[in-house]
Enzyme design. Structure first.
Site, PDB file in Angstrom:
ATOM      1  N   GLU A 285       1.124  -1.388  -0.059  1.00 49.45           N
ATOM      2  CA  GLU A 285      -0.049   0.017   0.107  1.00 49.45           C
ATOM      3  C   GLU A 285       0.809   1.306   0.016  1.00 49.45           C
ATOM      4  O   GLU A 285       0.777   2.142   0.903  1.00 49.45           O
ATOM      5  CB  GLU A 285      -0.916   0.146   1.148  1.00 49.45           C
TER       6      GLU A 285
ATOM      7  N   GLU B 263      -5.599  -8.339  -1.395  1.00 55.76           N
ATOM      8  CA  GLU B 263      -6.225  -8.111   0.037  1.00 55.76           C
ATOM      9  C   GLU B 263      -7.651  -7.677  -0.375  1.00 55.76           C
ATOM     10  O   GLU B 263      -7.983  -6.879  -0.956  1.00 55.76           O
ATOM     11  CB  GLU B 263      -5.503  -6.918   0.655  1.00 55.76           C
TER      12      GLU B 263
END
Ligand code: BG6
Length: 477
Positions: free
Chosen positions: A182, A376
């Site tokens: 991320e 995810e």
């Protein structure tokens, strides 16, 4: 129209070292940034406020990442359960501090190296493909405290040394890699991935974007090294993906949403996938007083060593309005947006939006034309263990089913999707709140916010459901 998941689709689950391993001071591991983050809801506040001390204060706080769910000692049992579910892939991260405890050593720590060797062997025993994040919210504390985190250019070379060491050692065992988890999330929470909280509002953007630049260079050097050392591997970037919707069709709100979307979803990916800073960012730099220190050769390196695929996390969409009142703002959704009247939220205020997954997959594929990989997706929820030990997590099944359906629709739209990994396939420590009670797992772990619990593993109802999904390659969901 093709509404099937392709052959070889990578079904599985995802985790991060600091959220599952424990063994925080075993095997010569150094302290990481995650080891000084306390548990509980105040964690989120500490992540954002200047003045974070980087000290452990056990009188005041508990530190759930220290023992986490003890994967460090129980990985064989856990991997056997993943295999029973039929996992084709398992995402984990390597704790930088197990390999280079302070981040500055010249030779890797053999005990740390051996630990992951054993984990990869165990995965291969069951035919499970490891998908490895090189840095997932666990940089060495020493680099945060003494170097100022990623604001410091010296981290580029230290990261490259770390990446080369693990590529060399695991070249036969790991074929899917990602550089920074991320990476774009640092716009909101730089402490976890960049190792600092900006010093002031005035300097915030200068500090953040300079740190991004260092990470981009480091990521390109890792891509270069990966291609040299493991030519048959695929290496991706990893972004937090959340489509940004305008609150309504007022052009002011549409423009505002576009600006937010570009910064959140496209800025980092433009650099890592297209190999260049996008034109829109110059205006952002000018308006926020950012002047980047770009060294000779940096831009060529970024241009030349772009990633093979985009790994993404997806939990929610965000709705934006240009002039929002304080009453309209919602903070649970991680981003400072406004409430979307069409969506319901999780117990933590994250707005649940399966169609948003299809939207962002399409937007990313339209723009980049490289394979995408959902590494995810999942629901953080409170689970109840019944008297007979069963856990009926129908809400999680419903959430996952609707998101998998959306992924299938995106494939029918023409998106090239490599796989789908359920976040926190086994209960783990929440990154943003440090709670155990925010559970994502298909496997329950008897561990609680106050640190109590036997660590016993139990299958939830979603375990059997996901087993069928995988066995039928998504035909039966
Ligand atoms: C992603 C992170 O942001 O979301 C994970 O990559 C994290 O590390 C996951 O755990 C869910 O967030 P949280 O705060 O509920 O754990």
């Amino acid at each position: 129209m093709n509404k099937k998941f392709p052959e070889g689709f990578l079904w599985g689950g995802a985790t991060a070292a600091n959220q599952i391993e424990g063994g925080w001071n075993e095997g010569n591991k150094g302290l990481s940034i995650a080891d000084v983050l306390p548990g509980g809801k105040e964690r989120l506040k500490l992540l954002k406020e200047p003045g974070f001390t980087f000290e452990i204060d056990k009188e005041k706080y508990n530190y759930p990442n220290h023992e986490a769910i003890d994967f460090y000692h129980r990985y064989k049992e856990d991997i056997a359960l993943f295999a029973e579910m039929g996992f084709k892939a398992f995402r984990l991260s390597i704790a930088w501090t197990r390999i280079f405890p302070n981040g500055t050593e010249s030779e890797p720590n053999e005990e740390g190296i051996v630990f992951y060797d054993q984990v990869f062997d165990e995965l291969h025993k069951y035919g499970i493909e490891p998908v490895v994040t090189i840095s997932h919210y666990e940089m060495p504390l020493h680099l945060a405290k003494e170097y100022g985190g990623w604001r410091n250019r010296e981290l580029v070379a230290l990261f490259e040394r770390y990446a080369r060491a693990i590529f060399e050692r695991y070249k036969e065992k790991v074929k899917y890699w990602m550089t920074f988890n991320e990476i774009n999330g640092a716009l909101h929470f730089p402490l976890m991935s960049m190792g600092f909280v900006p010093e002031s509002e005035e300097t915030k953007y200068q500090e953040l974007f300079q740190a991004f630049h260092h990470q981009f260079v480091a990521s390109s050097l890792a891509v270069k090294a990966c291609r040299e050392i493991i030519p048959d591997a695929k290496i991706g970037c990893m972004i937090l993906a959340a489509p940004v919707y305008p609150y309504d069709c007022n052009p002011e709100n549409v423009m505002h949403a576009l600006e937010e979307e570009r910064l959140l979803n496209f800025f980092c990916a433009d650099v890592q996938v297209r190999g260049e800073y996008p034109p829109f960012i110059q205006r952002v730099f000018d308006e926020r007083g950012v002047k980047l220190d770009i060294r000779e050769g940096d831009l060529e390196l970024i241009k030349e060593h772009t990633v093979d695929y985009i790994g993404l996390s997806y939990y929610m969409s965000v709705t934006q309005k240009k002039d929002k009142t304080d009453d309209e703002r919602i903070f649970g959704n991680v981003f400072d947006g406004v409430k979307n009247p069409f969506l319901k939220a999780s117990d933590w205020g994250w707005e649940i939006d399966p169609t948003g997954l299809r939207i962002i997959l399409n937007r990313l594929y339209d723009r980049y034309r490289v394979p995408l990989f959902i590494v995810e997706n999942g629901l953080g929820a409170y689970d109840k263990v019944e008297e007979d030990g069963s856990i009926h997590d129908d809400y999680r099944i419903d959430y996952l089913r609707r998101h998998i359906e959306a992924a299938r629709e995106a494939i029918a739209d023409g998106v090239d999707l490599l796989g789908y990994l359920v976040w926190g396939c086994i209960d783990l420590v929440s990154a943003s709140t440090g709670e155990f009670s925010k559970r994502y797992g298909l496997i329950y772990v008897d561990r609680h916010d106050d640190g109590s619990g036997t660590l016993e593993r139990k299958k939830k109802k979603s375990f059997d459901w996901y087993q069928t999904v995988i066995a039928t390659n998504g035909e039966q969901i």
